[in-house]
Design a protein around this motif. Sequence first.
Motif, PDB file in Angstrom:
ATOM      1  N   VAL A  72       0.947  -1.209  -0.208  1.00  0.00           N
ATOM      2  CA  VAL A  72      -0.597  -0.288   0.237  1.00  0.00           C
ATOM      3  C   VAL A  72       0.316   1.250  -0.237  1.00  0.00           C
TER       4      VAL A  72
ATOM      5  N   VAL B   5      -7.168  -0.619  -3.730  1.00  0.00           N
ATOM      6  CA  VAL B   5      -6.895  -1.891  -3.767  1.00  0.00           C
ATOM      7  C   VAL B   5      -7.783  -2.637  -4.117  1.00  0.00           C
TER       8      VAL B   5
ATOM      9  N   GLY C  70      -4.262   4.913  -3.767  1.00  0.00           N
ATOM     10  CA  GLY C  70      -2.878   4.513  -4.375  1.00  0.00           C
ATOM     11  C   GLY C  70      -2.103   5.706  -5.293  1.00  0.00           C
TER      12      GLY C  70
END
Lengths: 335, 464
Positions: free
Chosen positions: A127, A249, A243
Amino acid sequence: MSRDGRLVAIAGGAGLVYLVLAILMGVLPGMALSKTAPGPGVTPLTPEQEAGRAVYVAEGCSYCHTQQVRPLAMDKVFGRPSAAGDYAYATPELLGSERTGPDLSNVGVRQPAEVWQYIHLYDPRAVVPPSIMPSYRWLFRVVPSAPPGETAVALPPAYAPKSGVVVPTARAKALVAYLLSLKQPALSPEMQKAAQEAEQAMAPAKPAAGQAAAPASAGAAKGFDYAATGPNLYAANCAACHGAQGTGVAGAFPPLVNDPVVTASDPAEHLKVVLDGLHGKAIGGTAYGGQMPAFASQLSDEQIAAIVDHERTAWGNHAPTVTPADVARVRKGGR
Amino acid sequence: MASESIAQRDADDRELTRLLGAYIAFATGWLVLSTAVGIIVAYKFAYPEFLTNPYFSFGRLRPIHTNDTFYAWASMALVGLAFYVACKTCATRLYSITWGWVTLALFNVAAVLGTIALDLGVNNGDQEYREWVWWIEALFLVAVLTAAYNLIMTVARRRDDDVYLSNWYTMGGIIWTLILATVAFIPWYQNGLGQVAVQGFFMHNAVGMWFTPLTLGLFYYVLPKLLNRPIYSYALGVLAFWTNLVFYPIIGAHHFIFSPLPWWLQTLAIVFSVAMLVPVWAGSANFLLTMRGRWEQVRRSYALPFVFVGVLGYLLGSTQGTFEAFRSLQAVWHLTNFTVGHSHLTMYTFITFGIWGGIYALLPRATGRAPSLVLTGLHFWLATVGMAIYILALSIGGTVQGLVWMSGAPFIDSVTAIAPDWLWRSIGGSLMFASHLLFAWNVWLMLGGSQRVPSRVEPIAEVA
């Protein structure tokens, strides 16, 4: 002085002086401050959170993460200045001495999504690509499929094991329960005043970057401030989940690229989500496990407008931009 | 003592030499281990997935690196040297050789158990330098207690009436540490913020009331001995002793500036951090003035270059500590890697170089066996260059980190901005580690691996 008298004077004298100073500077402040009453809203941890705190201590998290927000402008991103009453139930103390990673005093408010915490603990780079935090894979199990009652961690495919799914162990669950319990309760008015005074004593002449600027100052002439730009604020507040390129995600956090709300010509819904947060809503028929925090109390109208403008115009999105006045209107409940 | 025969004195000397050799040998082993751990930890900053495994994870290895450096390497070496210095300055034998061995055994048992416990994630709450759980710390304290008794009883048997200054510092350091660690490890009165206050007091005193006085005591013996001239000013040494004792315990809270600790406690700590310049400059000036005009001798010696760097480390590291305490500079440097650079400037440049100087000065005199000239030179230069790279990299990197935070950029930018400095730190650290291997080989030579040199004086380059 006699032979033995000399030795007693040096060794005994030095010992005695130190004993007195140790009591004055170590023991007495320690005893007095140990009686500090809990601040308003500061509560003891639940047994599970307590177990999570033990994991935090055992894995040495506080060698990189502080739990002390200083009354300095640069610390504002982590929450309000820490107060004495915040630590009434925090033994062993975990204030830390290095901030290689961000401060965690208020991480439960800043990053409330359980699934994000799991992904991040399993592989921080899934992440936050530039992160140098260790992966805590030993807090997870890889199983062929999630057992009943367990949820597999929604890892991006590039970071997932080749076969099977990842589920958190009891230690990981406890640790995340503890992290999400780290929420700074609001200060009492007197304490707020004291914190502000301390901050003003240290503040440089110009208003600090990242500070929630008063709307009155919006028209004031000021130089270019990189910290206040949309891409910068997006990177600091949003990129960890959505992101750096707005791709999200899968299964945890929705993409912002081509998202109907982000690209709608009416920005009201977009602004509302940023201000109030979002949880449990299916987008385009896909359910997402993540929980979006409310930014209304964390960011100013100018900052939210800058972020939303960035999201509406970057990565191929072409939607009309907004002004701080639009944010203020939605904040008040208008459309 | 007139009644003691020469044969008896020789036997005592041999026993003392064996004991000193054992302290140095074990300490050296711990130095190699703790700095090997340090290297692993350093490379994890550049390669976070290097050795992803609970037993090699950053959060568990970091306290192993610091605690083994403190309580195994430096503590064992300094106590062994303090025993030796006490015997030589008091012209007597060690009060009890047997208890000397018991102390060494306890130090090692505590260090082994402490290392294993920390690697299993069993600790005293991530509190720097008191991570060992109480019963392991208690073993360490029993070791210090036996050392205190042995040392004081040895000094009580001294030939002259006066107590030489070295023994003031070594006895003081041992007694203060007993008090300090007892106070810090009693858990019952420490809760929340109260524990923060005790931690500030403890973590600074653990360095300044233990390693500093033991190393200074070593300097007060080694410098006059090797230069064959008295210390520049005995009175200045006494002044530094008492001022260090009175000022040091007050400055601990400067580790928690801007924290919720009472503001007056922080301000008091800052004021006395400035007062610390008195003992630091008095001590450093005393050592440098003792060396004045003898630089050729310093240069030719095996041991004195290490002592010289040690004195500079004391002067620079401690003076830097004073400046770091100011709120204006803390605002930039606090919580950054600058602090890690500072702690290496003190624990490495001052303490570790000081110990090396003491070992190269005294161990060949005790055993009659010299280290290798080439290895000693390489050890010195690898450690010095490595240390300089290490400290410069983290001082620059820490400043960059602080400035990025102040700019309001996203936090992750501070991580990427310092990345090149972390790589440089690993390179500096690797040179330092390589020098420790050479040092270990030298220790082996001094303990019996080399030819006995004819005279029992420190080998000088041109003679060797």
